[in-house]
Design an enzyme around this catalytic site. Structure first.
Site, PDB file in Angstrom:
ATOM      1  CE1 TYR A  42      -4.127   1.527  -0.364  1.00 29.09           C
ATOM      2  CE2 TYR A  42      -3.522   2.808   1.568  1.00 29.09           C
ATOM      3  CZ  TYR A  42      -4.348   2.586   0.494  1.00 29.09           C
ATOM      4  OH  TYR A  42      -5.425   3.422   0.277  1.00 29.09           O
ATOM      5  CE  LYS A 102      -7.335   6.229   0.280  1.00 30.39           C
ATOM      6  NZ  LYS A 102      -8.357   7.008  -0.464  1.00 30.39           N
TER       7      LYS A 102
END
Ligand code: NAD
Ligand code: 0WE
Length: 262
Positions: A157, A164
């Protein structure tokens, strides 16, 4: 009557029927909201127009969020049809594919970092700024989509996790800034879902299978479940909620040792 009756909501991020934005738009339509949609590029135009029709809307606009002009034009165009706006749903993210495959420290680049943060976090406040006038004084609501990778590490990720984390801080600062004009700002933090954005990701099938075994509810969440939570957060039922990151993940985030039985 639905709990979004009379609300006019702009949804960004519909790319396919699997998109989380599609689950959100469908849930909002079901609750009586009037919708407008955007598409990232001409390739998606026809498809998004079709989705809009299926939700009784003929309002579709181009918007690539890397362009200030397209963001400004979006609200100019929307203002020709609607005299006010009650919600913006930000359902988009992007990092270059090579940043999402391999060891974080090895694969992260200045340019990939910048792109991920610009498209996935900056664009949310950019939309809030450009849409501010249309939203003023209407008990409006802004919503974005986050992922647990903002606060925990997982393989691949990578820089999206940082983007995020930035997006979640953006939610809090935007909530503090826009509260006085009556606008709430929240995020749904969704569990992993097979969408276009997930389709190229290495081992995504394995991640879904792992997730299903480890969550308290022993399932993966659906775009319908995320859509219903999103519809709630954008409605007056959530009038007391702002700056919140709401997990819709079948409980995955509360576990540590998980499930050792199967
Ligand atoms: P998706 O591929 O269906 O949607 C991603 C959207 O981003 C597309 O509509 C694409 O056009 C848009 N986009 C990308 N770059 C853009 C740009 N420059 N300008 C305008 N639009 C742009 O995938 P999705 O999974 O529905 O993703 C929606 C959101 O949900 C993202 O923020 C993603 O991080 C988040 N999310 C996804 C999952 C998951 O497992 N799928 C889990 C949690 C959160
Ligand atoms: O936020 C996301 C995915 C966002 C995303 C996906 C892509 C794929 C295609 C951003 N940029 C790109 N760029 C591309 O070129 N998710 C929460 C889904 C996701 O993506 C992962 C995950 C999960 C979950 C990537 C690695 C590990 C887990």
């Amino acid at each position: 009557m639905g709990f979004l009756a009379g609300k006019r909501i702009l949804v960004l991020g519909v790319a396919s029927k699997l998109s989380i934005a599609s689950g959100i738009a469908a849930a909002m339509h079901e609750q009586g909201a009037e919708l407008a949609l955007t598409y990232q590029n001409e390739k998606l135009k026809g498809r998004v127009e079709g989705f809009a029709q299926s939700w009784d809307s003929n309002l579709t606009f181009p918007c690539d969020v890397t362009s200030d002009e397209e963001i400004d034009q979006l609200f100019t165009d929307l203002g020709q049809h609607w005299d006010g706006l009650d919600g913006i749903v930000h359902c988009l993210a992007f990092a270059p594919a090579h940043e999402l495959n391999g060891d974080y420290v090895e694969v992260t680049t200045r340019d990939g970092f910048r792109t991920a943060h610009e498209i996935s976090s900056y664009s949310f406040v950019a939309l809030a700024k450009a849409g501010r006038k249309l939203m003023e004084g209407r008990n409006g609501s802004l919503l974005t989509l986050s992922y647990l990778g903002a606060v925990r590490t997982l393989p691949n990720y990578n820089v999206m996790g940082l983007a995020k984390a930035s997006l979640e801080a953006n939610v809090r600062y935007m909530a503090a800034s826009l509260g006085q004009s009556g606008t709430r700002v929240n995020a749904v933090c969704a569990g992993p879902i097979r969408t276009l954005a997930a389709s190229g990701i290495k081992n995504f099938r394995k991640m879904l299978a792992y997730n299903e075994r480890q969550t308290p509810l022993r399932k993966n969440v659906t775009i319908e479940e995320v859509g219903n939570a999103a519809a709630f957060l954008c409605s007056d039922l959530a009038a007391g909620i702002t700056g919140e990151i709401l997990n819709v993940d079948a409980g995955f985030n509360i576990t540590a040792m998980g499930n050792l039985e199967d």
